[in-house]
Design an enzyme around this catalytic site. Structure first.
Site, short mmCIF file in Angstrom:
data_model
loop_
_atom_site.label_atom_id
_atom_site.label_comp_id
_atom_site.label_asym_id
_atom_site.label_seq_id
_atom_site.Cartn_x
_atom_site.Cartn_y
_atom_site.Cartn_z
N GLN A 11 47.08 34.36 25.75
CA GLN A 11 47.51 34.86 27.06
C GLN A 11 48.59 35.92 26.93
O GLN A 11 48.63 36.87 27.71
CB GLN A 11 48.00 33.71 27.93
CG GLN A 11 46.91 32.74 28.32
CD GLN A 11 45.71 33.43 28.97
OE1 GLN A 11 45.79 33.93 30.09
NE2 GLN A 11 44.60 33.50 28.26
N HIS B 11 47.53 39.57 26.88
CA HIS B 11 47.02 40.20 28.10
C HIS B 11 47.95 41.30 28.59
O HIS B 11 47.51 42.40 28.92
CB HIS B 11 46.84 39.16 29.21
CG HIS B 11 45.47 38.55 29.25
ND1 HIS B 11 44.34 39.27 29.46
CD2 HIS B 11 45.08 37.27 29.11
CE1 HIS B 11 43.29 38.48 29.46
NE2 HIS B 11 43.71 37.25 29.24
N GLU C 48 48.37 28.55 35.83
CA GLU C 48 47.01 29.09 35.93
C GLU C 48 46.09 28.34 34.97
O GLU C 48 45.02 27.86 35.35
CB GLU C 48 47.05 30.58 35.59
CG GLU C 48 45.69 31.26 35.60
CD GLU C 48 45.76 32.69 35.09
OE1 GLU C 48 44.80 33.44 35.35
OE2 GLU C 48 46.76 33.06 34.44
N HIS C 49 46.49 28.26 33.70
CA HIS C 49 45.73 27.53 32.67
C HIS C 49 46.60 26.40 32.13
O HIS C 49 47.75 26.63 31.76
CB HIS C 49 45.36 28.44 31.49
CG HIS C 49 44.66 29.71 31.89
ND1 HIS C 49 45.31 30.93 31.96
CD2 HIS C 49 43.37 29.94 32.22
CE1 HIS C 49 44.43 31.87 32.32
NE2 HIS C 49 43.25 31.29 32.49
N ASP D 242 37.70 31.40 29.38
CA ASP D 242 37.68 32.83 29.69
C ASP D 242 36.28 33.42 29.60
O ASP D 242 35.94 34.34 30.35
CB ASP D 242 38.60 33.58 28.72
CG ASP D 242 40.03 33.63 29.20
OD1 ASP D 242 40.28 33.30 30.38
OD2 ASP D 242 40.91 33.99 28.40
N HIS E 257 39.82 27.75 82.70
CA HIS E 257 39.07 26.90 81.78
C HIS E 257 38.47 25.71 82.53
O HIS E 257 37.30 25.36 82.34
CB HIS E 257 39.98 26.38 80.66
CG HIS E 257 40.28 27.38 79.59
ND1 HIS E 257 41.00 28.52 79.81
CD2 HIS E 257 39.96 27.39 78.26
CE1 HIS E 257 41.11 29.20 78.69
NE2 HIS E 257 40.49 28.55 77.73
#
Length: 423
Positions: free
Chosen positions: A252, A255, A320-321, A354, A413
């Site tokens: 990661q 990235h 996230e992971h 992934d 109404h």
């Protein structure tokens, strides 16, 4: 080097803290969106010339370009992408929701319809790296949902898109592809131009400019999420392999410089060993500069009293992971309440998710896993409701409706209900 901390020394809310935004980002992106909205294709060509070396072949990728790209990609990679597509399709097919009809009450029919979003846009990054996996992860669920048109945008260098991205698009069934990236691509999808069609929803990850553009056009179109930098949190016991954990964290970190890699463990010895392994592996990593900045600025190893405390930290962070590198990970899974995607055991690295396993890799970041979910088929459909009452059924309900409406001070109404009834 990566920092090693005791759990008593950290504030969980700061572990995946987002870096300060680009100065003036909101205004810069707003200007780009307005330019594309006003000038359409002309603005897109100007941005392509400024950032990507121009678009000598035009904005849209042709069938010939797709076929040529497909033929140039190694057969082994095509085979792997096809298998990955099958895995993604098999997993996401389980997410398909059907409508329902209720007829339990005499003269009353109620129901819900689930219908696909007709036209969706997929953003696929192509800056520091090209991601054909993102094409599959975003397009396959859209295809399963039944979206009639799947429009993809991705940056091109001097008019050329990565062949692997084009091959993945062909495999996934993308309808049209345009050579445009950045905030301008999001604007084009949101407003439409002479060439790029306006869509109803935009999905897919991107840099801070893309994320800000998605935020600004939300409401005009729908979006999947505003994704932040990549994150991984590994919960690991002392039996774990330091080299494997270091590789997972670096997967990661490479990235982007803003990515965050965190290890939480009950073993001080493992913490030291993983730190040393990260340094050893960084020396030979092709994207070592990016990974080094990520590890030095955002990386952490947290030592806690036991694995239960480690899982508690993970839930507070909502990564996230999340990797559970422990014996019998299924016994720990029920304790996990906040995570985008969970990778179980010692033989399930995050990289498996992934590319290949099947669950989606477009995931909530920045702690948003506490209230949001991975991308899926449900992101590409919408629900509508319908109601039918017979005359007798309405007669039975009209006075009740009128009573409720008048309690809210809404006489029109009330009259609307009783005007049809026999009162």
């Amino acid at each position: 080097m990566i920092r090693i901390l005791n759990s008593s020394e950290i504030d969980n809310s700061e572990i995946f803290e987002r870096k300060e935004a680009v100065k003036g980002l909101e205004g810069i992106v707003a200007a780009i969106i307005e330019n594309v909205k006003t000038r359409g294709d002309a603005a897109l060509f100007e941005y392509a010339e400024k950032f990507d070396g121009g678009l000598p072949g035009g904005l849209e990728v042709t069938e010939e370009e797709i076929d040529e790209a497909f033929a140039s990609v190694p057969a082994e990679l095509i085979a792997v992408m096809r298998e990955a597509e099958e895995n993604i399709r098999a997993f996401h097919s389980k997410q398909v929701r059907n409508g329902f009809t209720m007829t339990e009450k005499e003269g009353v029919i109620l129901g819900q319809r689930v219908t696909p979003i007709e036209k969706v846009g997929i953003y696929v990054p192509g800056g520091t790296a090209a991601y054909p996996s993102t094409v599959l992860m975003n397009a396959v669920p859209a295809k399963i949902a039944g979206c009639g048109e799947i429009v993809m945008v991705t940056p091109a260098k001097a008019g050329k898109v990565s062949p692997a991205i084009l091959a993945a698009a062909k495999i996934a069934g993308v309808t049209r592809i345009f050579k445009v990236g950045g905030a301008q691509a999001v604007a084009a999808l949101a407003y439409g131009t002479e060439t790029v069609p306006k869509v109803m929803k935009i999905v897919g990850p991107g840099n801070s400019f893309v994320a800000e553009a998605k935020r600004q056009v939300y409401g005009l179109v729908s979006i999947d999420m505003i994704a932040g930098p990549s994150e991984i949190l590994c919960v690991a016991d002392g039996k774990s392999d330091p080299a494997q954990l270091a590789a997972d964290l670096l997967s990661q970190a490479e990235h982007s410089e803003a990515a965050s890699a965190v290890l939480v463990t009950d073993s001080a010895a493992l913490a030291e060993a993983v730190s040393a392994e990260i340094e050893r592996q960084l020396a030979t990593l092709p994207r070592s500069g990016i990974a080094r900045a990520s590890i030095d600025d955002n990386g952490k190893i947290i030592i806690c009293p036991d694995l239960k405390a480690a899982v508690d930290i993970a839930n507070e962070i909502a990564p996230e992971h999340l990797e559970l590198c422990v014996d019998d990970p299924f016994s720990w899974l029920p304790l996990v309440s906040n995570a985008g995607s969970v990778f179980m055991g010692r033989y399930c690295p995050e990289a498996l998710g992934d590319y290949f396993a099947g669950p989606n890799h477009t995931l909530p970041t920045g702690g948003t896993a506490k209230f949001s979910s991975p991308l899926g088929v449900e992101d590409f459909v919408k629900r509508s409701q319908f109601s039918y009452y017979s005359k007798d059924a309405l007669n039975a309900a009209a006075e009740k409706i009128a009573l409720f409406a008048r309690a809210e001070g809404l006489e029109a109404h009330a009259r609307s209900a009783i005007s049809r009834g026999e009162v």
